[in-house]
Write an enzyme that holds these catalytic residues in place. Structure first.
Site, PDB file in Angstrom:
ATOM      1  N   SER A   1       0.799  -1.228   0.000  1.00 62.17           N
ATOM      2  CA  SER A   1       0.000   0.000   0.000  1.00 62.17           C
ATOM      3  C   SER A   1       0.835   1.283   0.000  1.00 62.17           C
ATOM      4  CB  SER A   1      -0.953   0.012   1.204  1.00 62.17           C
ATOM      5  OG  SER A   1      -0.214   0.112   2.401  1.00 62.17           O
ATOM      6  N   ARG A   2       2.140   1.160   0.203  1.00 65.54           N
ATOM      7  CA  ARG A   2       2.971   2.384   0.177  1.00 65.54           C
ATOM      8  C   ARG A   2       4.427   2.029  -0.135  1.00 65.54           C
ATOM      9  NH1 ARG A   2       3.162   3.303   6.731  1.00 65.54           N
ATOM     10  NH2 ARG A   2       5.244   2.405   7.003  1.00 65.54           N
TER      11      ARG A   2
ATOM     12  N   SER B   1      18.107  -5.967   1.824  1.00 59.73           N
ATOM     13  CA  SER B   1      18.593  -4.611   2.109  1.00 59.73           C
ATOM     14  C   SER B   1      20.113  -4.572   2.043  1.00 59.73           C
ATOM     15  CB  SER B   1      18.163  -4.193   3.520  1.00 59.73           C
ATOM     16  OG  SER B   1      18.843  -3.011   3.904  1.00 59.73           O
TER      17      SER B   1
ATOM     18  N   TYR C   1      17.532  -6.138  12.266  1.00 59.25           N
ATOM     19  CA  TYR C   1      17.139  -5.963  10.863  1.00 59.25           C
ATOM     20  C   TYR C   1      18.182  -6.600   9.926  1.00 59.25           C
ATOM     21  CZ  TYR C   1      15.634  -3.165   6.749  1.00 59.25           C
ATOM     22  OH  TYR C   1      15.196  -2.742   5.515  1.00 59.25           O
TER      23      TYR C   1
ATOM     24  N   LYS D   1      17.429  -9.445   7.215  1.00 56.91           N
ATOM     25  CA  LYS D   1      17.651  -9.217   5.780  1.00 56.91           C
ATOM     26  C   LYS D   1      18.772 -10.118   5.240  1.00 56.91           C
ATOM     27  CE  LYS D   1      14.457  -6.122   5.075  1.00 56.91           C
ATOM     28  NZ  LYS D   1      13.284  -6.463   4.256  1.00 56.91           N
TER      29      LYS D   1
ATOM     30  N   ILE E   1      16.351   4.347   0.258  1.00 56.32           N
ATOM     31  CA  ILE E   1      15.302   4.725  -0.690  1.00 56.32           C
ATOM     32  C   ILE E   1      14.331   5.678   0.018  1.00 56.32           C
ATOM     33  CG2 ILE E   1      13.504   3.825  -2.254  1.00 56.32           C
ATOM     34  CD1 ILE E   1      16.324   2.646  -2.857  1.00 56.32           C
TER      35      ILE E   1
HETATM   36  P1  NAI Z   1       7.408   1.217   4.432  1.00 54.39           P
HETATM   37  O1  NAI Z   1       7.453   1.208   5.911  1.00 54.39           O
HETATM   38  O2  NAI Z   1       6.947   2.441   3.732  1.00 54.39           O
HETATM   39  O3  NAI Z   1       6.560  -0.008   3.882  1.00 54.39           O
HETATM   40  C1  NAI Z   1       6.529  -1.248   4.499  1.00 54.39           C
HETATM   41  C2  NAI Z   1       5.167  -1.843   4.261  1.00 54.39           C
HETATM   42  O4  NAI Z   1       5.110  -3.133   4.880  1.00 54.39           O
HETATM   43  C3  NAI Z   1       4.052  -0.997   4.871  1.00 54.39           C
HETATM   44  O5  NAI Z   1       3.003  -0.869   3.949  1.00 54.39           O
HETATM   45  C4  NAI Z   1       3.633  -1.810   6.068  1.00 54.39           C
HETATM   46  O6  NAI Z   1       2.286  -1.643   6.422  1.00 54.39           O
HETATM   47  C5  NAI Z   1       3.889  -3.215   5.562  1.00 54.39           C
HETATM   48  N1  NAI Z   1       3.966  -4.181   6.644  1.00 54.39           N
HETATM   49  C6  NAI Z   1       4.732  -4.110   7.761  1.00 54.39           C
HETATM   50  N2  NAI Z   1       4.493  -5.162   8.555  1.00 54.39           N
HETATM   51  C7  NAI Z   1       3.558  -5.920   7.927  1.00 54.39           C
HETATM   52  C8  NAI Z   1       2.897  -7.121   8.243  1.00 54.39           C
HETATM   53  N3  NAI Z   1       3.156  -7.781   9.377  1.00 54.39           N
HETATM   54  N4  NAI Z   1       1.991  -7.625   7.384  1.00 54.39           N
HETATM   55  C9  NAI Z   1       1.717  -6.978   6.239  1.00 54.39           C
HETATM   56  N5  NAI Z   1       2.300  -5.814   5.868  1.00 54.39           N
HETATM   57  C10 NAI Z   1       3.211  -5.299   6.721  1.00 54.39           C
HETATM   58  O7  NAI Z   1       8.877   0.842   3.991  1.00 54.39           O
HETATM   59  P2  NAI Z   1       9.595   0.729   2.558  1.00 54.39           P
HETATM   60  O8  NAI Z   1      10.778   1.596   2.647  1.00 54.39           O
HETATM   61  O9  NAI Z   1       8.666   0.866   1.451  1.00 54.39           O
HETATM   62  O10 NAI Z   1      10.132  -0.774   2.679  1.00 54.39           O
HETATM   63  C11 NAI Z   1       9.667  -1.854   1.915  1.00 54.39           C
HETATM   64  C12 NAI Z   1      10.659  -2.987   2.050  1.00 54.39           C
HETATM   65  O11 NAI Z   1      11.913  -2.584   1.546  1.00 54.39           O
HETATM   66  C13 NAI Z   1      10.900  -3.425   3.493  1.00 54.39           C
HETATM   67  O12 NAI Z   1      11.063  -4.825   3.549  1.00 54.39           O
HETATM   68  C14 NAI Z   1      12.196  -2.732   3.847  1.00 54.39           C
HETATM   69  O13 NAI Z   1      12.873  -3.397   4.860  1.00 54.39           O
HETATM   70  C15 NAI Z   1      12.914  -2.806   2.517  1.00 54.39           C
HETATM   71  N6  NAI Z   1      13.984  -1.823   2.343  1.00 54.39           N
HETATM   72  C16 NAI Z   1      13.738  -0.488   2.413  1.00 54.39           C
HETATM   73  C17 NAI Z   1      14.764   0.414   2.230  1.00 54.39           C
HETATM   74  C18 NAI Z   1      14.567   1.898   2.294  1.00 54.39           C
HETATM   75  O14 NAI Z   1      15.560   2.625   2.282  1.00 54.39           O
HETATM   76  N7  NAI Z   1      13.351   2.417   2.330  1.00 54.39           N
HETATM   77  C19 NAI Z   1      16.131  -0.040   1.952  1.00 54.39           C
HETATM   78  C20 NAI Z   1      16.266  -1.474   1.888  1.00 54.39           C
HETATM   79  C21 NAI Z   1      15.225  -2.317   2.068  1.00 54.39           C
END
Ligand code: NAI
Length: 247
Positions: A14-15, A142, A155, A159, A188
């Protein structure tokens, strides 16, 4: 439209990065199951956006760290779409704290969502992928798995585990037409990094050869590539998307 006729599930769609993956896979012609945990309105917005572009999409609620909820969601997706061809294990959380202060709960909650979550999703979907002799599993790992990070021992373990899981599973299902790959994004611009102090992000920018953070779409495009027929001989790999921060 190289993903025409395919169905993709994006967890945490969703985001942020998940939302960008929904968009890129839909651009390739795939129908999209958008998983969300709490934010129904944001998931509905993503679905509306994909439908407005002519795509097929529906939102499905589940906390992927909960096996029962995940199984119910997979049943709902199967009855709506009949199959799942591409899974993007994107949902993830952080609970940052230096290790000396980290609680057992902070340790476990990150492993529960970031590692048990993909376990729940993959174990529910893998049998039908193997039966149909086609599947793409894409795990969002990650850069922290490769470099470590202050305050993120939990984390980094999750990862890093995801990369090890990717390679082992890739070997197990290679002859069954299923590929398993990971992407390792650097920093990101999403809600996750919005929580990081500005001075730390400025330092990341300075250390990154490309001098900036990445955009969710830059991860989404790599995910779409791994899902597409072009990536048919790629399995067990980790694609780094980090502006050169880790080489
Ligand atoms: P975000 O926090 O915006 O999105 C994470 C999403 O996962 C949210 O929509 C959240 O509601 C959902 N979520 C969390 N726990 C959940 C659960 N138990 N069941 C269902 N949905 C759940 O973060 P972002 O940045 O979009 O991250 C997405 C992925 O990318 C994550 O796995 C994060 O660890 C990874 N990542 C992000 C980086 C960054 O710099 N933003 C860098 C490297 C990896």
């Amino acid at each position: 439209m190289d993903l025409e006729g395919k169905v993709s599930l994006v967890t945490g769609g969703s985001r942020g990065i998940g939302r960008a993956c929904c968009g890129s896979l839909a651009d390739g012609g795939s129908a999209i199951a958008v998983n969300y945990q709490r934010n129904k309105d944001a998931a509905a917005e993503v679905v509306a956006e994909l439908k407005a572009k002519g795509g097929r999409a529906r939102a499905f609620q589940a906390d992927i760290s909960d096996e029962a909820q995940t199984n119910i969601m997979i049943e709902q997706i199967m009855s709506e779409f009949g199959q799942v061809d591409v899974v993007v294990n994107n949902a993830g959380i952080t609970r940052d704290r230096s290790f000396l202060k980290m609680t057992r709960d902070q340790w476990h909650s990150v492993l529960l969502v970031n590692l048990d979550g993909p376990f729940n999703v993959i174990s529910a979907l893998l049998p039908q992928m193997c039966d149909r002799k086609w599947g793409r599993i894409i795990n969002i790992s990650s850069i922290v798995a490769q470099m470590g990070n202050f305050g993120q021992a939990n984390y980094a373990v999750a990862k890093g585990g995801m990369i090890a899981f990717t390679k082992s599973l890739a070997r197990e299902v290679a002859l069954k037409g299923v590929t398993v790959n990971a992407v390792a994004p650097g920093f990101i611009e999403t809600d996750m990094t919005a929580a990081v102090p500005k001075e730390s992000l400025d330092m990341v920018r300075k250390m990154t050869p490309m001098g900036r953070l990445g955009k969710p779409e830059e991860v989404g495009r790599a995910v779409r590539f791994l899902a597409a027929p072009e990536a048919s001989f790629i399995t067990g790999q980790v694609i780094n998307i980090n502006g050169g921060l880790y080489m």
